[in-house]
Scaffold this active site. Sequence first.
Site, mmCIF file in Angstrom:
data_model
loop_
_atom_site.group_PDB
_atom_site.id
_atom_site.type_symbol
_atom_site.label_atom_id
_atom_site.label_comp_id
_atom_site.label_asym_id
_atom_site.label_seq_id
_atom_site.Cartn_x
_atom_site.Cartn_y
_atom_site.Cartn_z
ATOM 1 N N CYS A 60 -6.335 -2.374 -2.778
ATOM 2 C CA CYS A 60 -5.594 -1.392 -3.583
ATOM 3 C C CYS A 60 -4.189 -1.300 -2.993
ATOM 4 O O CYS A 60 -3.814 -2.129 -2.148
ATOM 5 C CB CYS A 60 -6.301 -0.050 -3.639
ATOM 6 N N ASN A 71 -4.655 1.176 0.686
ATOM 7 C CA ASN A 71 -5.868 0.995 1.518
ATOM 8 C C ASN A 71 -6.297 2.302 2.192
ATOM 9 O O ASN A 71 -6.838 2.278 3.303
ATOM 10 C CB ASN A 71 -5.684 -0.130 2.549
ATOM 11 N N ASP A 127 -5.239 5.117 -9.657
ATOM 12 C CA ASP A 127 -4.901 5.621 -8.334
ATOM 13 C C ASP A 127 -5.051 7.151 -8.300
ATOM 14 O O ASP A 127 -4.356 7.858 -9.034
ATOM 15 C CB ASP A 127 -3.444 5.230 -8.055
ATOM 16 N N CYS A 131 -7.369 5.062 -0.237
ATOM 17 C CA CYS A 131 -8.177 5.790 -1.234
ATOM 18 C C CYS A 131 -9.210 4.860 -1.891
ATOM 19 O O CYS A 131 -10.396 4.899 -1.563
ATOM 20 C CB CYS A 131 -7.301 6.433 -2.304
ATOM 21 N N ARG A 132 -8.758 4.016 -2.833
ATOM 22 C CA ARG A 132 -9.720 3.256 -3.651
ATOM 23 C C ARG A 132 -10.416 2.125 -2.912
ATOM 24 O O ARG A 132 -11.646 2.017 -2.974
ATOM 25 C CB ARG A 132 -9.006 2.706 -4.899
ATOM 26 N N SER A 133 -9.649 1.264 -2.238
ATOM 27 C CA SER A 133 -10.323 0.098 -1.639
ATOM 28 C C SER A 133 -11.221 0.459 -0.448
ATOM 29 O O SER A 133 -12.306 -0.137 -0.325
ATOM 30 C CB SER A 133 -9.342 -1.032 -1.310
HETATM 31 P P1 4NP Z 1 -4.754 3.730 -2.822
HETATM 32 O O1 4NP Z 1 -3.870 5.050 -3.070
HETATM 33 O O2 4NP Z 1 -3.912 2.559 -3.293
HETATM 34 O O3 4NP Z 1 -5.963 3.939 -3.667
HETATM 35 O O4 4NP Z 1 -5.028 3.698 -1.339
HETATM 36 C C1 4NP Z 1 -2.570 5.171 -2.562
HETATM 37 C C2 4NP Z 1 -2.391 5.671 -1.292
HETATM 38 C C3 4NP Z 1 -1.123 5.824 -0.779
HETATM 39 C C4 4NP Z 1 -0.032 5.488 -1.548
HETATM 40 C C5 4NP Z 1 -0.203 4.995 -2.819
HETATM 41 C C6 4NP Z 1 -1.468 4.833 -3.323
HETATM 42 N N1 4NP Z 1 1.288 5.686 -1.031
HETATM 43 O O5 4NP Z 1 2.243 5.476 -1.778
HETATM 44 O O6 4NP Z 1 1.435 6.039 0.149
#
Ligand code: 4NP
Length: 160
Positions: A15, A18, A134, A20-22
Amino acid sequence: MDITTNKKERILFICLGNICRSPAAHAVMQHLVEERGCAGQYEIDSAGIGNWHVGQLPDQRMREHGRRRGYSVDHHARQFDARTDFDRFDRIVVMDEENYRNITSQAPDDEAREKVIRMADYFTQHPHSTCVPDPYYGGPEDFELALDLIEDGCKGILNS
Ligand code: 4NP
């Protein structure tokens, strides 16, 4: 496990951050293979496209929503590395189209590009969903939806 070569199937979830989702997909898939008694046949990991959160535990909200469903979402974030990850993994599972474009654009050849698959292609309970959105800027319902979709997709991948 590939019965002709005796090799583990290596799956990498991707994702953006790294956190939240992955890492949630990583934990759900690990839980599923343990539940089905086939953990020894799989190697599971996750990574992010960005490097903002490298070394950190997952977002506290995803850890808590996952924990309530019985998952240990406790991977330490790392960044995807095209120099090694295309070789190391058999399937690279992305959460959305932006992830897909980013990771496939780093693929050195067609063989590597074909390893990149979309989680949404394995949904069976959410036929109208086209990605795992997301949840980072969302509320509790967005984390619950992400987990619903991830559980659906992971089961689909395992059954495929
Ligand atoms: P993820 O969510 O891609 O599911 O881990 C996010 C976590 C952090 C950020 C973006 C998406 N960020 O911009 O810091």
